[in-house]
Design a protein around this motif. Structure first.
Motif: not given
Lengths: 340, 426
Positions: A170, A196, A286, B196, B248-253, B257, B390, B393-395, B397-398, B403
């Motif tokens: 990770r 991502n 997602g 960010y 800017e963004t991230d889907a993890t961490d 970041n 929840q 959160l699923v929607q 990042p996409n 996306k």
């Protein structure tokens, strides 16, 4: 599991009398109770040795399994199950709802989406892990300098606890501060959104799982390779068989018993590979990398109140899918003349 | 692969062992002794972050000065794991559960609904109830009873690097359009990214939907409203910031970041709460502490709005040492302790009386955030409150990376809510 464990014990327990006893009961018409008592009297020692195993397996596998099956037929959740909090005792208020949970899941697109990705993930992981493992095993089966060193280095991933490796990956994958992107940056390549972007994330989790899985394949297949008699290769060489022909007609058939087992095991493990997906992406971005088990986990541990019934129903479905796969797989092996 | 199974089992076993250790002597103490003196052990699970936990530990252990016979067992549990860990321990009969838990406001109703929390009305824990901010107290109630003592209240604000904005010649933006314009100038002048925006946490979606005049739910009418027009517009507004490269963004961490980016001066602005002040100030971009500015979260097309959050103290219903636990909860939210957390960590007190304290009144961050909290939007105080995140959160990042369309994201979230909420929700 329970069935597999008890099977080898059975013939051992009745090794001497197994055949005779079966025949006698049938021919003489001896009542079964006497047969059981007889067997108990004769093999009490074996039964006593087996008993602890049966009890432990019953407790740690049988009970949760039966309980899960039962819960999947109810509407139990965290707020209506029985619980004792200090001096308060709250009785259970959930009820049986029959197959409603299964109906709801199968009618929901979420299940089919997750199933599709889970199958893709499993097939990709197992196929690639097996091919890479086989390739490395064949390489390492030759004699060359430093063979032992290479072998131990390749087994290293297996020696590191999976969650440690996954966390390390990770860090490598981090888009902004990860080493992978720093290296690419040095080569003038733009940062890759490893975790991502849905497609990249899928490729990334598969890569990590392969990295974790190759050592197991390598060790198992290396063992298999060493059990193939060298004379076969010598004879084939005398007959003028090319390296590819030798691989195709000696190595692969010789490995069949090992490879069929490791493929079956690895399929089951990968299908339910919770830690890699959960720790690497939490099913994200997602829900792109969410497999069936991580979704079941979400139902039973993340949502509130925790949905025990729904999660159990998912668990039962996962079990059914795996059992179905195992049965079909064994059938197809048997057709090829493989006794497994 | 086999390792995987073994490792999971190992982690589970370690987690079990850890919880068992944590609460082993949790309730072993006695009740009140005949003289009315408290004794025994109080196990306290604190969820404060790395930058805050030292201060909290010191304060918690200070309880023993007032009650020498009580031993405080301070355990820091990472915020993200605390709820699941508490539920595991509390549900299985309570061995290993703490006596007092620091509870995110949205967990309170969830835990009260399952019956894990002791009602606090009429106990010493809630003495002098009228001193608490009404909004903070509202988040502690469930079905007419009070289940928590408010400890900290917070909301989101826009953190910015004063020097960087000055270099770019822009004022702190008041709405998303201004932010986009400012980000463009910042890019031109300093080469850095404007904002960010966290993409891996649904809390950061809330200012957008409030700014469009919407909300996740209408609890009065029992109606899901996230898939109405404001919900869609909120997703669109957030996405616009990322696709236009203003953010800017991230889907993890995301947390790491985000903090690294602002601390190292790689971005000019973040959206964050008082809990991040201490950590942010530790960064090299804020060697001069006055370089950090805070203004309200930018407004949407319908006005400005940020969510009300905070931390409560709850007492486990199965605690074997209830009297000491009540006293501990009272102590941890007492004016002295609240004044200290403000002084050291710039966290917002929940008691009106503390705001007149000199050091609290002089803290610029408190001055700002108090005004922001007064305007903050209350979240739906229902058992499912925490689970509402929840689906977003699923929607999220996409949507942010383009996306998924905002319409589709809002609709999926709304559908998920109808599945989640039992009863006659529309």
């Amino acid at each position: 599991m329970a069935v597999d464990t008890s099977r080898p014990l059975d013939p051992a327990a009745g090794a001497k009398g197994a055949r005779g006893r079966g025949g006698r009961v049938h021919k003489d018409g001896t009542p079964p109770p006497r047969g059981i008592r007889n067997a108990l009297a004769r093999h009490w020692y074996a039964w006593a040795m087996v008993a602890p195993v049966v009890v432990v397996i019953g407790l740690i596998i049988g009970y949760p399994l039966v309980r899960g099956l039962y819960l999947s037929l109810t509407d139990a959740n965290e707020a209506n199950v029985e619980r004792t909090i200090g001096i308060n005792h709250i009785p259970a208020t959930y009820k049986t709802v029959g197959l409603d949970n299964f109906k709801a899941i199968l009618e929901d697109q979420v299940f089919w989406d997750r199933l599709g990705w889970t199958v893709t993930w499993t097939v990709c992981c197992v196929a690639l892990t097996f091919s890479i493992g086989l390739g490395l095993a064949v390489l390492l089966n030759r004699r060359f300098a430093g063979r032992t060193l290479y072998r131990s280095l390749l087994i290293l991933p297996w020696a590191v606890p999976a969650f440690v490796s996954v966390f390390a990956w990770r860090l490598l994958y981090n888009e902004k501060n990860g080493i992978l992107n720093k290296v690419l940056d040095g080569g003038g390549i733009d940062a890759v959104p490893w975790l991502n972007d849905p497609t990249m994330a899928k490729a990334s989790v598969i890569a990590v799982n392969i990295w974790l899985g190759v050592p197991f394949m390598l060790v198992a297949l290396l063992g298999g390779l060493q059990s193939i008699p060298g004379e076969l290769y010598e004879a084939a060489e005398m007959d003028g068989a090319s390296p590819w022909q030798r691989f195709r007609h000696i190595t692969l058939p010789g490995l069949r018993s090992v490879s069929s087992t490791v493929i079956l095991l690895s399929t089951i493990w990968t299908f339910n590979m919770f830690p890699v997906i959960f720790l690497l992406t939490r099913g994200g971005p997602g829900d792109a990398t969410e497999i069936l088990v991580t979704y079941a986990y979400r139902l039973s541990f993340v949502n509130s109140p925790r949905d025990f019934a729904g999660a159990s129903a998912w668990g039962v479905l996962i079990l059914l899918i795996l059992m179905l796969f195992a049965v079909v797989y064994r059938r197809s092996l048997r057709k090829q003349g493989e006794v497994w | 692969m086999r390792r995987g199974i073994a490792a999971t089992a190992l982690v589970a076993a370690m987690a079990l062992a850890a919880t068992a250790c944590g609460g082993d002597d949790g309730g072993s103490g006695g009740d009140k002794k005949s003289g009315g003196k408290l004794s025994g052990t109080v196990t306290y699970w604190d969820t404060s972050n790395e930058a805050e936990k030292g201060t909290y530990k010191e304060l918690a252990l200070g309880f023993a000065k007032k009650h020498p016979d009580v031993k405080v067992n301070y355990v820091n549990v990472p915020f993200g794991e605390a709820l699941a860990k508490f539920k595991n321990a509390a549900g299985s009969g309570g061995s290993g559960a703490p006596d007092v838990l620091r509870t995110e406001v949205a967990w309170t109703q969830d835990l009260a609904n399952i019956g894990y929390l002791a009602p606090l009305d009429g106990t010493p824990a809630l003495a002098n109830q009228s001193d608490y901010l009404p909004k903070a107290l509202a988040g502690a109630k469930f079905k007419g009873k009070t289940y928590a003592v408010p400890q900290v209240i917070d909301t989101l604000g826009l953190f910015y690097n004063k020097k960087m904005l000055k270099e770019a010649g822009v004022q702190p933006p008041k709405d998303w359009t201004e932010l986009k314009a400012a980000a463009k100038k910042i890019k031109e002048k300093t080469g850095k990214t404007g904002l960010y925006l966290r993409g891996d946490d649904a809390y950061w979606y809330l200012p957008f939907i409030y700014g469009e005049g919407g909300d996740l739910l209408d609890t009065g009418a029992k109606q899901v409203t996230i898939d109405d027009e404001p919900g869609v517009k909120a997703f669109a507004a957030a996405r616009d910031l990322v696709t236009s490269k203003a953010a800017e963004t991230d889907a993890t961490d995301g947390w790491d970041n985000m903090q690294n980016a602002i601390k190292n001066g790689d971005v000019a602005m973040t959206i964050n709460g008082p809990w991040a002040i201490e950590d942010t100030l530790a960064g090299k971009a804020f060697k001069d502490k006055s370089n950090l500015g805070v203004v309200p979260v930018p407004a949407g097309s319908k006005g400005q709005g940020a969510p009300q959050g905070g931390q409560n103290l709850t007492v486990y219903a199965g605690s074997k040492n209830l009297d000491a636990s009540y006293a501990f909860a009272q102590y941890m939210s007492s004016p002295e302790v609240q004044a200290k957390t403000t002084e050291k960590l710039s966290l917002l007190p929940t008691r009106t009386s503390v705001y007149s304290n000199k050091s609290v009144a002089a803290n610029p961050n408190v001055k700002f955030f108090k005004a922001a909290v007064d305007k903050a939007v209350e979240r739906p105080w229902i058992p499912e409150g925490n689970s509402l995140f929840q689906a977003i959160l699923v929607q999220f990042p996409n949507v942010l990376t383009g996306k998924t369309s905002p319409e589709k994201a809002a609709k999926s979230a709304g559908d998920a809510y109808r599945k989640l909420l039992k009863g006659d929700w529309k």
